[in-house]
Scaffold this motif. Structure first.
Motif, PDB file in Angstrom:
ATOM      1  N   MET A  51      27.500 -19.778 -14.415  1.00  0.00           N
ATOM      2  CA  MET A  51      28.278 -20.252 -13.272  1.00  0.00           C
ATOM      3  C   MET A  51      29.777 -20.053 -13.461  1.00  0.00           C
ATOM      4  N   ASN A  52      30.198 -19.564 -14.637  1.00  0.00           N
ATOM      5  CA  ASN A  52      31.623 -19.323 -14.855  1.00  0.00           C
ATOM      6  C   ASN A  52      32.180 -18.312 -13.863  1.00  0.00           C
ATOM      7  N   LYS A  53      31.381 -17.280 -13.540  1.00  0.00           N
ATOM      8  CA  LYS A  53      31.819 -16.280 -12.568  1.00  0.00           C
ATOM      9  C   LYS A  53      32.076 -16.944 -11.217  1.00  0.00           C
ATOM     10  N   LEU A  54      31.175 -17.830 -10.833  1.00  0.00           N
ATOM     11  CA  LEU A  54      31.314 -18.527  -9.561  1.00  0.00           C
ATOM     12  C   LEU A  54      32.556 -19.411  -9.560  1.00  0.00           C
ATOM     13  N   GLU A  55      32.780 -20.120 -10.646  1.00  0.00           N
ATOM     14  CA  GLU A  55      33.976 -20.967 -10.742  1.00  0.00           C
ATOM     15  C   GLU A  55      35.252 -20.149 -10.583  1.00  0.00           C
ATOM     16  N   GLU A  56      35.284 -18.973 -11.186  1.00  0.00           N
ATOM     17  CA  GLU A  56      36.457 -18.095 -11.060  1.00  0.00           C
ATOM     18  C   GLU A  56      36.691 -17.712  -9.598  1.00  0.00           C
ATOM     19  N   ILE A  57      35.610 -17.402  -8.908  1.00  0.00           N
ATOM     20  CA  ILE A  57      35.726 -17.032  -7.489  1.00  0.00           C
ATOM     21  C   ILE A  57      36.218 -18.220  -6.674  1.00  0.00           C
ATOM     22  N   LEU A  58      35.568 -19.354  -6.830  1.00  0.00           N
ATOM     23  CA  LEU A  58      35.909 -20.528  -6.030  1.00  0.00           C
ATOM     24  C   LEU A  58      37.337 -21.007  -6.280  1.00  0.00           C
ATOM     25  N   ASN A  59      37.775 -20.938  -7.519  1.00  0.00           N
ATOM     26  CA  ASN A  59      39.128 -21.409  -7.854  1.00  0.00           C
ATOM     27  C   ASN A  59      40.225 -20.602  -7.173  1.00  0.00           C
ATOM     28  N   LYS A  60      39.892 -19.404  -6.705  1.00  0.00           N
ATOM     29  CA  LYS A  60      40.878 -18.591  -5.985  1.00  0.00           C
ATOM     30  C   LYS A  60      41.090 -19.099  -4.556  1.00  0.00           C
ATOM     31  N   PHE A  61      40.184 -19.951  -4.098  1.00  0.00           N
ATOM     32  CA  PHE A  61      40.223 -20.382  -2.703  1.00  0.00           C
ATOM     33  C   PHE A  61      40.496 -21.877  -2.594  1.00  0.00           C
ATOM     34  N   THR A  62      41.769 -22.190  -2.684  1.00  0.00           N
ATOM     35  CA  THR A  62      42.212 -23.561  -2.483  1.00  0.00           C
ATOM     36  C   THR A  62      43.317 -23.531  -1.433  1.00  0.00           C
ATOM     37  N   PRO A  63      43.365 -24.467  -0.569  1.00  0.00           N
ATOM     38  CA  PRO A  63      42.495 -25.639  -0.499  1.00  0.00           C
ATOM     39  C   PRO A  63      41.059 -25.250  -0.147  1.00  0.00           C
ATOM     40  N   LYS A  64      40.171 -26.180  -0.324  1.00  0.00           N
ATOM     41  CA  LYS A  64      38.743 -25.944  -0.095  1.00  0.00           C
ATOM     42  C   LYS A  64      38.459 -25.886   1.406  1.00  0.00           C
ATOM     43  N   ASP A  65      38.916 -24.828   2.019  1.00  0.00           N
ATOM     44  CA  ASP A  65      38.801 -24.646   3.462  1.00  0.00           C
ATOM     45  C   ASP A  65      37.615 -23.739   3.758  1.00  0.00           C
ATOM     46  N   LYS A  66      36.668 -24.212   4.558  1.00  0.00           N
ATOM     47  CA  LYS A  66      35.458 -23.435   4.805  1.00  0.00           C
ATOM     48  C   LYS A  66      35.723 -22.157   5.599  1.00  0.00           C
ATOM     49  N   SER A  67      36.951 -21.958   6.059  1.00  0.00           N
ATOM     50  CA  SER A  67      37.271 -20.688   6.712  1.00  0.00           C
ATOM     51  C   SER A  67      37.214 -19.532   5.707  1.00  0.00           C
ATOM     52  N   PHE A  68      37.206 -19.849   4.419  1.00  0.00           N
ATOM     53  CA  PHE A  68      37.092 -18.844   3.367  1.00  0.00           C
ATOM     54  C   PHE A  68      35.631 -18.501   3.044  1.00  0.00           C
ATOM     55  N   LEU A  69      34.677 -19.149   3.710  1.00  0.00           N
ATOM     56  CA  LEU A  69      33.271 -19.027   3.343  1.00  0.00           C
ATOM     57  C   LEU A  69      32.794 -17.573   3.297  1.00  0.00           C
ATOM     58  N   ILE A  70      33.056 -16.795   4.323  1.00  0.00           N
ATOM     59  CA  ILE A  70      32.562 -15.412   4.352  1.00  0.00           C
ATOM     60  C   ILE A  70      33.184 -14.600   3.221  1.00  0.00           C
ATOM     61  N   THR A  71      34.461 -14.770   2.992  1.00  0.00           N
ATOM     62  CA  THR A  71      35.133 -14.047   1.908  1.00  0.00           C
ATOM     63  C   THR A  71      34.530 -14.418   0.557  1.00  0.00           C
ATOM     64  N   VAL A  72      34.270 -15.702   0.363  1.00  0.00           N
ATOM     65  CA  VAL A  72      33.659 -16.150  -0.892  1.00  0.00           C
ATOM     66  C   VAL A  72      32.263 -15.549  -1.035  1.00  0.00           C
ATOM     67  N   LEU A  73      31.480 -15.560   0.037  1.00  0.00           N
ATOM     68  CA  LEU A  73      30.126 -14.994  -0.025  1.00  0.00           C
ATOM     69  C   LEU A  73      30.175 -13.502  -0.347  1.00  0.00           C
ATOM     70  N   GLN A  74      31.149 -12.785   0.210  1.00  0.00           N
ATOM     71  CA  GLN A  74      31.297 -11.365  -0.103  1.00  0.00           C
ATOM     72  C   GLN A  74      31.616 -11.169  -1.585  1.00  0.00           C
ATOM     73  N   GLU A  75      32.509 -11.974  -2.112  1.00  0.00           N
ATOM     74  CA  GLU A  75      32.858 -11.858  -3.537  1.00  0.00           C
ATOM     75  C   GLU A  75      31.677 -12.224  -4.427  1.00  0.00           C
TER      76      GLU A  75
END
Length: 153
Positions: free
Chosen positions: A1-25
């Motif tokens: 899950m470290n890879k996932l944490e790296e991805i998620l940490n790039k997207f703050t604040p935790k705004d769900k408008s980033f959802l598609i971008t996060v899913l792509q990454e």
């Protein structure tokens, strides 16, 4: 899950408008969208798994299953169909011993059918990874597949 944490940490604040971008990454890193990863993404953005599934199933770019090293998209649009795309698809199936939606056991090939690749002038056409191959015959597609097999040796 470290890879996932790296991805998620790039997207703050935790705004769900980033959802598609996060899913792509996430899909770029994992090659598909594992359910356990989607659950963590849901927790991070405080969205339900069903909402994530709604997004993932709406966009054709996302997949729940691992894909092979190479993805073949066979056009089944009208122009391709008229120019014998069903025979091209059958030749691919015979050569790789898989059906549309399947991946070879060695994880080298995934076969998909698409409604249109937007290259009707090349009919019948397939796309392997990001490369188009048009005006195909059954023999030519077999030669193309062999060239990809030879290249990976």
């Amino acid at each position: 899950m470290n890879k996932l944490e790296e991805i998620l940490n790039k997207f703050t604040p935790k705004d769900k408008s980033f959802l598609i971008t996060v899913l792509q990454e996430v899909q770029g890193v994992y090659g598909y969208l594992p359910v356990e990863v989607l659950e963590e993404v849901g927790k991070y953005f405080k969205v339900s798994l069903s909402e994530i599934y709604g997004v993932v199933t709406f966009y054709a770019q996302f997949t729940f299953t691992p894909h092979g090293k190479h993805t073949i998209k066979t056009c089944q649009g009208t122009a391709c169909h008229v120019k014998n795309s069903p025979m091209i698809l059958q030749a691919i199936q015979d050569e790789l011993n898989i059906k549309p939606g399947e991946t070879t056991p060695d994880m080298k090939w995934t076969l998909e059918t698409v409604a249109c690749l937007g290259t009707c002038f090349l009919a019948p056409v397939v796309m392997i990874d990001e490369q188009y191959f048009g005006k195909l015959t059954q023999n030519r597609i077999k030669t193309i597949l062999k060239s990809f097999k030879d290249e990976s040796k």
